[in-house]
Design an enzyme around this catalytic site. Structure first.
Site, mmCIF file in Angstrom:
data_model
loop_
_atom_site.group_PDB
_atom_site.id
_atom_site.type_symbol
_atom_site.label_atom_id
_atom_site.label_comp_id
_atom_site.label_asym_id
_atom_site.label_seq_id
_atom_site.Cartn_x
_atom_site.Cartn_y
_atom_site.Cartn_z
ATOM 1 N N HIS A 51 33.658 41.936 37.856
ATOM 2 C CA HIS A 51 34.698 42.238 38.860
ATOM 3 C C HIS A 51 36.075 41.708 38.435
ATOM 4 O O HIS A 51 37.024 42.498 38.326
ATOM 5 C CB HIS A 51 34.266 41.714 40.234
ATOM 6 C CG HIS A 51 35.366 41.646 41.248
ATOM 7 N ND1 HIS A 51 36.022 42.775 41.695
ATOM 8 C CD2 HIS A 51 35.951 40.590 41.878
ATOM 9 C CE1 HIS A 51 36.955 42.407 42.563
ATOM 10 N NE2 HIS A 51 36.935 41.088 42.692
ATOM 11 N N GLU A 79 37.494 30.163 45.263
ATOM 12 C CA GLU A 79 36.727 30.448 46.472
ATOM 13 C C GLU A 79 35.222 30.294 46.214
ATOM 14 O O GLU A 79 34.504 29.735 47.033
ATOM 15 C CB GLU A 79 37.047 31.879 46.932
ATOM 16 C CG GLU A 79 36.409 32.285 48.236
ATOM 17 C CD GLU A 79 37.070 31.616 49.446
ATOM 18 O OE1 GLU A 79 38.214 31.138 49.296
ATOM 19 O OE2 GLU A 79 36.421 31.560 50.503
ATOM 20 N N ASP A 80 34.759 30.804 45.102
ATOM 21 C CA ASP A 80 33.309 30.961 44.917
ATOM 22 C C ASP A 80 32.670 30.000 43.926
ATOM 23 O O ASP A 80 31.463 30.034 43.729
ATOM 24 C CB ASP A 80 33.000 32.393 44.417
ATOM 25 C CG ASP A 80 33.502 33.442 45.386
ATOM 26 O OD1 ASP A 80 33.682 33.099 46.575
ATOM 27 O OD2 ASP A 80 33.721 34.587 44.962
ATOM 28 N N ASP A 262 52.738 72.300 47.710
ATOM 29 C CA ASP A 262 52.598 71.385 46.580
ATOM 30 C C ASP A 262 51.181 71.285 46.034
ATOM 31 O O ASP A 262 50.836 70.376 45.323
ATOM 32 C CB ASP A 262 53.174 70.002 46.911
ATOM 33 C CG ASP A 262 52.611 69.465 48.197
ATOM 34 O OD1 ASP A 262 51.792 70.168 48.815
ATOM 35 O OD2 ASP A 262 52.994 68.348 48.574
HETATM 36 MN MN MN Z 1 37.895 39.706 44.116
#
Ligand code: MN
Length: 722
Positions: A51, A79-80, A262
């Protein structure tokens, strides 16, 4: 063939625009992040590290600087994982560390609402919290990758995240001019929020894809030929279609799919602005333009600084086709917006670069008055310096001035909440009401029904709104004057009927009257009379008071006695007694009435009629028998230019210069200041007593309000006597 590992894709991309040193730095960051996320798996079943790598790739595709790429790789570590900001700072430097921290902080904001009005506040909050625009860009890249992998989440989460993306993140990327990101965010959100409509449009677009593509291709060839003949160097390309914008057009314009201009479009990229207009001329000379479809965004850029020429012409086979003409530079800005501004420019003048770009964003927001897409209206606020964005427990955002306190917030929510607040909790911790709000604070206000404002509040309420509400509450508490006024009217009227107030107050019929009219006590009744909410006549009638005495009898006797004494120089008395001029009168020293005041007269023995203000103790406290010597008096219509002394009491928080500030405003109002004393009260307050010379009540009202405007003044009033 074996597919290249994604981290390699990233490094290859970076080596196209970063130095070798920087590329190996990023390689180290990658190893670090991989180690930190070791063992973590995404919902998709892939290693978590993929990620951040994808996020970094998105950032590398728009050529962001080395700290931004590093922060992209590290954005979920705080955070993790057990990694700390200090550690990142030690290993990779403070710039990267503070970007990671910024992204983490933003990640904690929960955008919980669907209301359109709130969405705009959330977008602003988001920008205000980010502090560094690169944080916003990283967050948008993070969101884009999460949207690309949304299918792995539960349906409920898909809906919530897609909604949030469409309401908050896509408009944000539009505002930052990042069309490239915006289209993909919108189409992805759209496909989850409205899968049926998405499929329908996709099918329609796909159905005649071949037809359209061949039309666009041959048109492109024609234009290329044409421009080659004229010796204009350019790049011509077809334009990708965005399902969500087609969906909106179908909804808004109620046009048929085939009529959408368009759907067919090309973009011509040239080297200079004169070339843009030249190309436009050539195209218009060969293909018939459709009127009303030409837009010159070069001369008049969109609020997000988008620049381009737009025109629609009748192309091949009579089909309308939209042509966009712009320079390569405009193209960069149109696709990548602020990120283009932010592109890697080498390490020098980093400080300056930040400043310039913040100014740029501020400009966007300030210039933004209207926008075809409707996202930018009425944004006049200077986000980064003037405001603070906070939440109610329900998740509504309130915008307050920077420096506002919990107390200001309470009054912002509701006046009652402010007046009755007793305490507050911010992000779960108890704080004093003087706590200064920070962006993203979630505030819960505790209220108590019996709780009342404290004078000390005025020292930490910052907003005009809260201050004026607190002051006006204190003013209302100062109702005693009005209560007295009402009491006098009642007492005097009763006296005319020969009834004593004391006896009346406790009589069954009056108690019954109070109950029937839902009035608490005599004072409230008096207040209502003073405010004109209750007429004295209705009290008299309802309480069946009767047998009026002849009040004027005393007065007639008085007139008979004094008529001989009338002298010419008293013809100019400012007061008429029972409608008659020239009666000997004097203004009582105890309450100093001035023209405009409600007044009553009292027949003295040997000194004519003394004129008092309604409510003056000396008249209120008269015994019943003396009441019959009270007469109606009124001010003369035509006034002379005399001025009269008026005493004012000013309650305020004491501070240096308070007195001189008060003196200043009085002198500025060009009235005479006769006397001034001050005396400390409890709790750091002070009462300042002044006497000024005034012509009439109108001036007094003005003077009172200018004194009220002096900082730290709580209330201004005339004492009942003296
Ligand atoms: Mn993320």
């Amino acid at each position: 063939m074996i597919e290249k590992p994604r981290e390699q894709v990233l490094l290859d991309l970076l080596s196209t625009y970063l130095s070798n040193d920087h590329v190996s730095y990023i390689q180290e960051v990658y190893e670090f992040a991989k180690e930190a996320h070791k063992g973590q798996i995404r919902r998709s079943g892939r290693d978590y590290i993929m990620h951040p790598v994808e996020v970094a790739i998105i950032l590398a595709e728009i050529q962001q600087d080395v700290s931004t790429i590093a922060a992209g790789l590290l954005h979920d570590t705080l955070e993790d994982t057990p990694v700390t900001k200090e550690r990142i700072s030690d290993v990779f430097g403070s710039d990267t560390a503070s970007l990671v921290e910024g992204v983490t902080k933003l990640g904690k904001v929960y955008f919980g609402t669907n209301q359109e009005a709130q969405a705009e506040n959330y977008r602003k909050l988001f920008l205000a919290m980010a502090e560094d625009l690169r944080v916003v860009i990283i967050k948008l890249a993070d969101r884009l990758h999460n949207m690309r992998t949304l299918s792995f989440l539960s349906e409920e989460k898909q809906q919530r995240i897609a909604r949030e993306t469409l309401d908050i993140f896509a408009p944000l990327s539009l505002r930052l001019g990042m069309a490239h990101l915006r289209w993909e965010l919108e189409d992805l959100s759209f496909s989850y929020l409205n899968p049926d409509a998405f499929q329908k449009i996709k099918t329609l677009v796909d159905a005649k894809r071949d037809d359209r593509e061949s039309l666009v291709n041959s048109f492109t060839e024609r234009v290329e030929e044409l421009l080659k003949e004229r010796n204009v160097s350019c790049r011509v390309s077809g334009r990708p279609k965005h399902f969500y914008s087609i969906h909106l057009k179908l909804l808004n314009n109620a046009v048929e799919f085939d009529e959408l201009y368009d759907l067919l479009g090309i973009r011509v990229l040239v080297n200079s602005i004169p070339d843009c207009y030249e190309v436009l001329g050539y195209i218009h000379s060969q293909f018939k333009p459709i009127s009303g479809r030409f837009k010159d965004y070069i001369a008049l850029p969109k609020p997000n600084f988008y620049q381009s020429l737009h025109t629609t012409v009748i192309g091949l086979k009579g089909k309308p086709i939209e042509v966009q003409i712009r320079t390569e530079e405009m193209e960069q800005l149109a696709e990548y917006g602020i990120a283009a501004h932010w592109r890697y420019k080498g390490d020098d003048q980093k400080e300056d670069k930040f400043k310039v770009d913040f100014d740029w964003l501020r400009q966007i927001l300030e210039f933004a008055k209207e926008d075809a897409e409707g996202y930018l209206e009425n944004l006049k606020l200077d986000l980064f310096t003037d405001e603070v964005y906070v939440f109610t427990p329900k998740g509504d955002v309130h915008i307050l001035e920077k420096g506002s306190t919990v107390l200001d917030f309470a009054f912002k929510v509701h006046t009652e909440v402010g007046l009755n607040c007793i305490g507050a909790t911010v992000n779960g911790s108890i704080v004093p009401l003087s706590y200064t709000l920070d962006n993203g604070d979630r505030i819960f206000i505790r209220t108590g029904k019996e709780s009342e404002p404290k004078v000390a509040w005025l020292s930490f309420a910052q907003s005009r709104h809260a201050k004026s509400k607190i002051k006006s509450w204190f003013r209302k508490q100062n109702n005693e004057e009005n209560v007295q006024k009402g009491r006098v009217v009642i007492e005097r009227t009763l006296a005319e009927y020969g009834v004593k107030l004391k006896a009346f107050e406790t009589s069954d019929i009056f108690v019954e009257f109070l109950e029937k009219n839902n009035i608490k006590h005599l004072d409230e009744c008096a207040l209502m009379v003073a405010y004109g909410e209750l007429s004295i006549q209705s009290i008299i009638t309802q309480c069946q008071v009767s047998q009026k005495k002849d009040v004027t009898k005393n007065y007639r006797e008085f007139l008979d006695k004094t008529s001989k004494k009338r002298r010419k120089d008293q013809m100019y008395s400012p007061v008429k007694v029972m409608g008659e001029e020239g009666v000997s009168t004097h203004l009582a020293k105890c309450c100093n009435p001035i023209p405009g005041d409600d007044i009553i007269g009292f027949i003295t023995i040997g000194h004519g009629v003394s004129v008092h203000r309604v409510g003056c103790h000396n008249v209120t406290d008269l015994s019943e028998t003396l009441y019959t010597r009270v007469v109606d008096v009124e001010w003369h219509d035509h006034m002379d230019l005399r001025s009269y002394p008026v005493c004012l009491h000013i309650e305020a928080f004491d501070r240096p210069e308070l007195m001189s500030d008060i003196v200043k405003v009085i002198l500025n109002s060009s009235h005479n200041l006769v006397e001034m004393t001050s005396q400390p009260l409890k709790g750091g307050q002070v009462i300042v007593k002044i006497t000024i010379q005034l012509e009439s009540l109108i001036y007094l009202t003005k003077v009172k309000s200018t004194i009220m405007d002096v900082r730290d003044v709580i209330c201004v009033y005339r004492p009942k006597t003296g």
